[in-house]
Design an enzyme around this catalytic site. Sequence first.
Site, mmCIF file in Angstrom:
data_model
loop_
_atom_site.group_PDB
_atom_site.id
_atom_site.type_symbol
_atom_site.label_atom_id
_atom_site.label_comp_id
_atom_site.label_asym_id
_atom_site.label_seq_id
_atom_site.Cartn_x
_atom_site.Cartn_y
_atom_site.Cartn_z
ATOM 1 N N HIS A 126 0.871 -1.169 0.000
ATOM 2 C CA HIS A 126 0.000 0.000 0.000
ATOM 3 C C HIS A 126 0.918 1.231 0.000
ATOM 4 O O HIS A 126 2.019 1.178 0.528
ATOM 5 C CB HIS A 126 -0.836 -0.048 1.280
ATOM 6 C CG HIS A 126 -1.908 0.993 1.396
ATOM 7 N ND1 HIS A 126 -1.634 2.303 1.728
ATOM 8 C CD2 HIS A 126 -3.256 0.917 1.247
ATOM 9 C CE1 HIS A 126 -2.778 2.976 1.776
ATOM 10 N NE2 HIS A 126 -3.766 2.161 1.477
ATOM 11 N N ASP A 203 3.235 -4.578 7.966
ATOM 12 C CA ASP A 203 2.013 -3.780 7.849
ATOM 13 C C ASP A 203 0.837 -4.750 7.990
ATOM 14 O O ASP A 203 0.541 -5.520 7.083
ATOM 15 C CB ASP A 203 2.013 -3.077 6.480
ATOM 16 C CG ASP A 203 0.666 -2.437 6.154
ATOM 17 O OD1 ASP A 203 -0.282 -2.567 6.956
ATOM 18 O OD2 ASP A 203 0.572 -1.808 5.083
ATOM 19 N N GLN A 206 -4.457 -4.924 6.959
ATOM 20 C CA GLN A 206 -5.485 -5.796 6.398
ATOM 21 C C GLN A 206 -5.582 -7.120 7.138
ATOM 22 O O GLN A 206 -6.608 -7.790 7.090
ATOM 23 C CB GLN A 206 -5.176 -6.088 4.915
ATOM 24 C CG GLN A 206 -5.308 -4.892 4.013
ATOM 25 C CD GLN A 206 -6.739 -4.400 3.914
ATOM 26 O OE1 GLN A 206 -7.693 -5.164 4.044
ATOM 27 N NE2 GLN A 206 -6.901 -3.110 3.684
ATOM 28 N N LYS A 229 -10.107 -0.912 10.738
ATOM 29 C CA LYS A 229 -10.220 -2.073 9.862
ATOM 30 C C LYS A 229 -10.531 -3.345 10.646
ATOM 31 O O LYS A 229 -10.619 -4.429 10.087
ATOM 32 C CB LYS A 229 -8.935 -2.245 9.040
ATOM 33 C CG LYS A 229 -8.753 -1.129 7.998
ATOM 34 C CD LYS A 229 -7.739 -1.531 6.957
ATOM 35 C CE LYS A 229 -7.130 -0.350 6.237
ATOM 36 N NZ LYS A 229 -7.984 0.195 5.189
ATOM 37 N N CYS A 368 -4.750 2.545 -3.689
ATOM 38 C CA CYS A 368 -3.520 3.064 -3.074
ATOM 39 C C CYS A 368 -2.382 2.065 -3.225
ATOM 40 O O CYS A 368 -1.564 1.905 -2.311
ATOM 41 C CB CYS A 368 -3.726 3.418 -1.606
ATOM 42 S SG CYS A 368 -4.834 4.799 -1.392
#
Lengths: 410, 140
Positions: A126, A203, A206, A229, A368
């Site tokens: 991302h 990261d 998600q 999220k 993104c």
Amino acid sequence: MTSKAPDILAFREDFPILKRSVYNKPLVYFDNAATTQKPQVVIDRIVKYYAEENANIHRGVHYLSQHSTMAFENVREQVRLFLNANHAHEIIFTRGTTESINLIASSFASKHLLAGDEILITQMEHHSNIVPWQLACEAKKATLKYIPFNEPGELELSLLDKLLTPRVKLLALTHLSNALGTINPVKEIIAKAHQKGIPVLIDGAQAVAHIKVDVQELDCDFYCFSGHKIYGPMGIGVLYGKEKWLNDLPPYQGGGEMIKTVSLEKGTTYNDLPFKFEAGTPNVSDVLGLETALNYIQNIGLEHIAAWENKLLTYASTKLQGINGLQVIGRAKHKSSVLSFIVEGIHPYDIGTLLDKMGIAVRTGHHCAQPVMDRYGISGTVRASFSFYNTKEEIDVFCEALKKAIEMLK
Amino acid sequence: MTIEHIEQQIIEEFEQFDDWMERYNYIIELGKNLPLINAEYKTEKYLISGCQSQVWLHAAYEDGKVIYKADSDAIITKGIVALLIRVLSGQTPDAILNTPLAFVDKIGLKEHLSPTRSNGLLSMIKQMKLYAMAFKAKYK
């Protein structure tokens, strides 16, 4: 911990927004990778904080301040348990994944990145896990390199050894791709980087809502995620860092709370972890909302959530196969409930616009992750991303609407 | 015909449609029929970048009027581009600069000109007005 599978769809009732309609049609919300909806308990928790508990924390001697401080610090412990971190002070509250990554990129680069060094990322990141490193590399005259991915959307790990050069100072990669749905084998990748003494940032924006994360098992040096999220509030995020790293790195922002003493003559000494990285009044209400959200999903059980979402993904993937000219982008063996696709000769924006008119919320565009689109030579995709509160009936509605949209646009 | 006349025509055309599908079918048809901009203008120089869809715009000045040609990679955007061109192309710079383009709202397409939509349309209108302003200054 495995328990008897709950009636997963019963939890749908907990989400007031899912009862609403748009353009007089029942809302079908398939934009969960962008943000998830909030259960009533999370909404109630935030309201309760402002109605009954609001006070600035950490320094007050009065009842409300002490109450809020304890509630706030208790969440740090809850997040520690959620990630299975070693210490509560390894949990830093931020505004979100983006800020967590910026914090590390900035603090790590200022101390450890030198001209000629390299930062390694992947081709499927991302923008939030690209641009902070570009800024850091630019400032320090270092180079940003990436691990490419193949046609199905899996990282080319055969290249990893070669890419982990002695110049690499840090590896940053996503646990789960927002554009492709690919679940990366981060544990193995981290182990390989560690063999060469290279720290790794994950990261997890998600991943956390779909995969049980254990930072000690993964052995990652940093792990970042966002509250919104994972059914929590917007504007709150988490940075996990190993104690040794967080002690080593300089502060990111200056201000209240992060200091021990401030003197105009003798300079400033910094507070201990975690406060060193939490300048200013924190977002207490959303930290409490995050706690409620984490409890909520742990109560359902991430394994049950993932099981239902996988069923939805399989069901939708099979249904979409029957649509002429439709091509799924992202066919990794291990993937999560993200279904990105293009339809030959039709712009994703047009499909998204017509689906919206039929009450269906999907995302269109580059998500993104422009380098991912460049990899496939496309400008964007349509992305449907599912949550445990979605149903097969909604997928049926979506498929019919998609066929109608394609018919109109052909 | 004045801008207001053309706008009124478009509003009346849209009044015959009963639902959103008929409206969008019409816009899609318009998009398909919009004469494509010459390939030489479909370059970076004429590109108005939206995050979602892209628009190419070319403007020329003939006999006191501004002539616009445009294209988009998304068909719905292109259909709305066609409507904007129908209204603004062939008008004087002053008329172009002064119109609030009220018809967009009246035919229920306001959402497409929202800044969050990032389809390039808002930037295109801005660019159309900038061209009008430039021609006005140059040929005054």
